[in-house]
Design an enzyme around this catalytic site. Structure first.
Site, PDB file in Angstrom:
ATOM      1  N   HIS A 158     -65.348  26.921  50.639  1.00 52.99           N
ATOM      2  CA  HIS A 158     -64.634  27.865  49.773  1.00 52.99           C
ATOM      3  C   HIS A 158     -64.670  27.444  48.307  1.00 52.99           C
ATOM      4  O   HIS A 158     -64.390  28.249  47.422  1.00 52.99           O
ATOM      5  CB  HIS A 158     -63.179  27.989  50.239  1.00 52.99           C
ATOM      6  CG  HIS A 158     -63.058  28.703  51.557  1.00 52.99           C
ATOM      7  ND1 HIS A 158     -62.708  30.024  51.645  1.00 52.99           N
ATOM      8  CD2 HIS A 158     -63.286  28.291  52.825  1.00 52.99           C
ATOM      9  CE1 HIS A 158     -62.712  30.394  52.920  1.00 52.99           C
ATOM     10  NE2 HIS A 158     -63.053  29.357  53.659  1.00 52.99           N
ATOM     11  N   ASP A 366     -64.266  27.448  39.645  1.00 54.32           N
ATOM     12  CA  ASP A 366     -63.634  28.049  40.823  1.00 54.32           C
ATOM     13  C   ASP A 366     -64.713  28.491  41.796  1.00 54.32           C
ATOM     14  O   ASP A 366     -65.739  29.030  41.364  1.00 54.32           O
ATOM     15  CB  ASP A 366     -62.820  29.292  40.400  1.00 54.32           C
ATOM     16  CG  ASP A 366     -61.516  29.432  41.179  1.00 54.32           C
ATOM     17  OD1 ASP A 366     -61.478  28.991  42.339  1.00 54.32           O
ATOM     18  OD2 ASP A 366     -60.549  29.989  40.623  1.00 54.32           O
TER      19      ASP A 366
HETATM   20  P1  ADQ Z   1     -57.580  29.214  45.800  1.00 56.67           P
HETATM   21  O1  ADQ Z   1     -57.950  28.079  44.905  1.00 56.67           O
HETATM   22  O2  ADQ Z   1     -56.240  29.143  46.407  1.00 56.67           O
HETATM   23  O3  ADQ Z   1     -58.666  29.417  46.970  1.00 56.67           O
HETATM   24  P2  ADQ Z   1     -57.922  32.091  44.900  1.00 56.67           P
HETATM   25  O4  ADQ Z   1     -59.261  32.525  45.331  1.00 56.67           O
HETATM   26  O5  ADQ Z   1     -57.567  32.600  43.563  1.00 56.67           O
HETATM   27  O6  ADQ Z   1     -57.726  30.519  44.829  1.00 56.67           O
HETATM   28  O7  ADQ Z   1     -56.894  32.614  45.970  1.00 56.67           O
HETATM   29  C1  ADQ Z   1     -55.546  32.539  45.757  1.00 56.67           C
HETATM   30  C2  ADQ Z   1     -54.805  33.505  46.673  1.00 56.67           C
HETATM   31  O8  ADQ Z   1     -53.432  33.182  46.562  1.00 56.67           O
HETATM   32  C3  ADQ Z   1     -54.984  34.965  46.239  1.00 56.67           C
HETATM   33  O9  ADQ Z   1     -55.069  35.793  47.361  1.00 56.67           O
HETATM   34  C4  ADQ Z   1     -53.702  35.230  45.438  1.00 56.67           C
HETATM   35  O10 ADQ Z   1     -53.224  36.543  45.537  1.00 56.67           O
HETATM   36  C5  ADQ Z   1     -52.709  34.301  46.104  1.00 56.67           C
HETATM   37  N1  ADQ Z   1     -51.714  33.884  45.097  1.00 56.67           N
HETATM   38  C6  ADQ Z   1     -51.926  33.179  43.986  1.00 56.67           C
HETATM   39  N2  ADQ Z   1     -50.767  33.049  43.295  1.00 56.67           N
HETATM   40  C7  ADQ Z   1     -49.829  33.703  44.003  1.00 56.67           C
HETATM   41  C8  ADQ Z   1     -48.428  33.948  43.830  1.00 56.67           C
HETATM   42  N3  ADQ Z   1     -47.746  33.509  42.771  1.00 56.67           N
HETATM   43  N4  ADQ Z   1     -47.802  34.652  44.770  1.00 56.67           N
HETATM   44  C9  ADQ Z   1     -48.460  35.105  45.848  1.00 56.67           C
HETATM   45  N5  ADQ Z   1     -49.759  34.935  46.058  1.00 56.67           N
HETATM   46  C10 ADQ Z   1     -50.432  34.228  45.157  1.00 56.67           C
HETATM   47  C11 ADQ Z   1     -59.879  28.760  47.398  1.00 56.67           C
HETATM   48  C12 ADQ Z   1     -60.927  28.519  46.316  1.00 56.67           C
HETATM   49  C13 ADQ Z   1     -61.278  29.831  45.619  1.00 56.67           C
HETATM   50  C14 ADQ Z   1     -61.740  30.865  46.651  1.00 56.67           C
HETATM   51  C15 ADQ Z   1     -60.750  30.965  47.809  1.00 56.67           C
HETATM   52  C16 ADQ Z   1     -61.280  31.837  48.937  1.00 56.67           C
HETATM   53  O11 ADQ Z   1     -60.446  27.556  45.373  1.00 56.67           O
HETATM   54  O12 ADQ Z   1     -62.282  29.633  44.651  1.00 56.67           O
HETATM   55  O13 ADQ Z   1     -61.846  32.131  46.045  1.00 56.67           O
HETATM   56  O14 ADQ Z   1     -60.464  29.684  48.350  1.00 56.67           O
HETATM   57  O15 ADQ Z   1     -62.519  31.415  49.375  1.00 56.67           O
END
Ligand code: ADQ
Length: 479
Positions: A158, A366
């Site tokens: 990921h 990311d």
């Molecule tokens: P993350 O680093 O956790 O994931 P991201 O892809 O942005 O990053 O996913 C975060 C998830 O958490 C999103 O669905 C978002 O809506 C949710 N989220 C964030 N802040 C929130 C809040 N305050 N309240 C509720 N929900 C919140 C890792 C990798 C990424 C990759 C994903 C999926 O680091 O690059 O995109 O896995 O593969």
């Protein structure tokens, strides 16, 4: 159809009412599991102290079994806090300066992977497909092979796979790279990650490349391809549309009092570029004083991994930085930055995205970044907001119609904010339509189908969406 076995560090187990905690990835995997029947194995999140680890805890939900194992204190410290979070996470996000190598942690990481393999072994059937997720579990296939497993095993990373010069700086790189080649299918977020991986193999003189996505190490051939992860696009768009009718939405609109909302949503993590973003916002306000009192930045940042010292320090830095900007530029009736340290429910988040005229998604690095995709899906097609996106997020490879920025260039990002806020509606619509088309074509269900199609060697695409677990996206959360 073969059974599916998913293995990930953490598991979104449904609660007693059959409600799973939320997020597109968990929903897509649960629907794939429901269509094939299967098992999801991972760490319970609990430690059993120094005692021996007890039996697996099993939760059944229809034809899906969730199997959870505790770990010892030492396992949690070495495997999770140690090697996964203090070595692999910083290395894969190009932060060599933050990586803390320790022989003990490295050994603990391999030991716990061996332990996960031994827990899975008695539950495996001959033709099960095994899908392993993320950097915590890179050596799992190798451990399973050593224990005699012949099943097809896939892996999805990921987070980014770093450039060879960064990866090779990690003391245990050779062993780790070798164990990764034990999989049959390796999925990356982008072509760039796959090419970094291929260059690491070449630099180490490990095996040979047979074609764009085919590699051979010893007698073993495997596929390594980009499978960019998506979101549950239509479902999330529906959620955002409905959220516009809620009381929270109306209260929020009232509190904005006509000011344009700019939104940032990230886990508190140094890879997300939050401090550079606030600097850029401050620069934007100083260079465009006419915007002062007309915009508000809502930065929603739930705490994560507070046991790692860098995260604790970062929490203080961001809070102080927001306080300083508010003190310097705010007035009695205008707060430039609202900084919220909590997690929101998905409907509330979807509604806030829809209300925002601009989203700042500016990670320094990311794997993908799902916030960028969720923001686009949540927009109203007649009057969509603008996505300002870092070039260093995997999402930038697909969402080329976003306003792309270099997050290290604070002044450039500040100017991009000004341009985005002034963008005419026709241009906003055109960019949005094109991004939305991409998100619809490659949603998280298509991602799941494509990966499992490759892993099972079948080109037929099972309709996992039809097997959505009850409650769909309102009920689940990322792995
Ligand atoms: P993350 O680093 O956790 O994931 P991201 O892809 O942005 O990053 O996913 C975060 C998830 O958490 C999103 O669905 C978002 O809506 C949710 N989220 C964030 N802040 C929130 C809040 N305050 N309240 C509720 N929900 C919140 C890792 C990798 C990424 C990759 C994903 C999926 O680091 O690059 O995109 O896995 O593969």
């Amino acid at each position: 159809m073969s059974r599916l076995i998913v293995v990930s560090n953490r598991v979104p187990v449904p609660d007693k009412r059959g409600t799973a905690p939320a997020g597109g990835l968990a929903v897509a995997l649960q629907s794939a599991l429901a269509a094939r029947g299967g098992l999801w194995l991972g760490w319970s999140g609990q430690s059993c102290g120094e005692e021996d680890v007890g039996p697996l805890r099993s939760v059944k939900d229809g034809n899906i079994e969730y199997a959870l194992t505790d770990l010892t204190d030492l396992d949690v410290e070495e495997y999770y806090h140690g090697f996964a979070n203090r070595v692999l996470w910083p290395i894969c996000h190009y932060r060599l300066d933050l990586a803390e190598y320790g022989r003990r942690e490295m050994a603990g990481y391999f030991r716990v992977n061996r332990f996960f393999a031994s827990r899975l072994l008695p539950m495996l059937q001959e033709d099960d497909l095994i899908w392993v997720h993320d950097y915590h579990l890179i050596p799992l296939a190798d451990e399973l092979r050593r224990q005699g497993v012949k099943n097809r095993i896939g892996f999805f990373l990921h987070i980014p796979w770093p450039a060879p010069d960064v990866f090779l700086a990690m003391p245990v790189h050779e062993e780790l790279l070798k164990t990764l080649t034990a999989y049959d299918v390796i999925g990356f977020q982008t072509v760039h990650d796959r090419e970094n991986f291929a260059e690491c193999l070449a630099r180490q003189g490990l095996g040979k490349r047979l074609g764009e996505s085919k590699f051979m190490v010893g007698e073993h051939t495997f596929t390594a391809r980009p499978y960019p992860i998506g979101i549950e696009t239509d479902e999330f768009a529906g959620l955002a549309k409905r959220a516009a009718e809620t009381t929270l939405h109306k209260r929020m609109l009232q509190s904005l009092d006509g000011k344009a909302l700019i939104i940032g949503v990230d886990r508190l993590d140094y890879s997300k570029g939050i401090t550079q973003r606030i600097d850029a916002f401050e620069t934007f306000l100083n260079r465009h004083p006419e915007s002062q009192r007309n915009v508000t930045l809502l930065q929603i940042t739930p705490k994560s991994r507070s046991e790692v010292p860098e995260y604790e320090a970062m929490q203080r830095t961001v809070a102080e930085q927001a306080g300083r900007v508010n003190g310097a530029l705010g007035t009695v009736d205008w707060v430039p930055i609202r900084y919220v340290n909590r997690s929101l429910r998905r409907p509330a988040l979807a509604g806030l995205y829809r209300m925002a005229k601009l989203a700042l998604v500016t990670p320094l690095r990311d794997g993908m970044n799902l916030v960028a995709k969720e923001y686009v899906a949540a927009q109203c097609e007649d009057d969509p907001g603008v996505l300002l996106l870092s070039r260093f997020a995997g999402a930038a490879q697909e969402l080329k119609e976003a306003v792309l920025v270099n997050p290290y260039d604070v002044e450039g990002t500040a100017e991009a904010m000004a341009r985005s806020l002034a963008m005419p509606v026709d241009e906003r619509r055109e960019r949005w339509r094109s991004m939305m088309k991409t998100l619809r074509e490659n949603d998280v269900f298509a991602w799941c189908d494509t990966f499992l199609g490759e892993l099972s060697g079948s080109t037929a695409r099972p309709a996992y969406r039809a097997a959505l677990p009850q409650g769909g996206i309102l009920r689940s959360k990322a792995v």
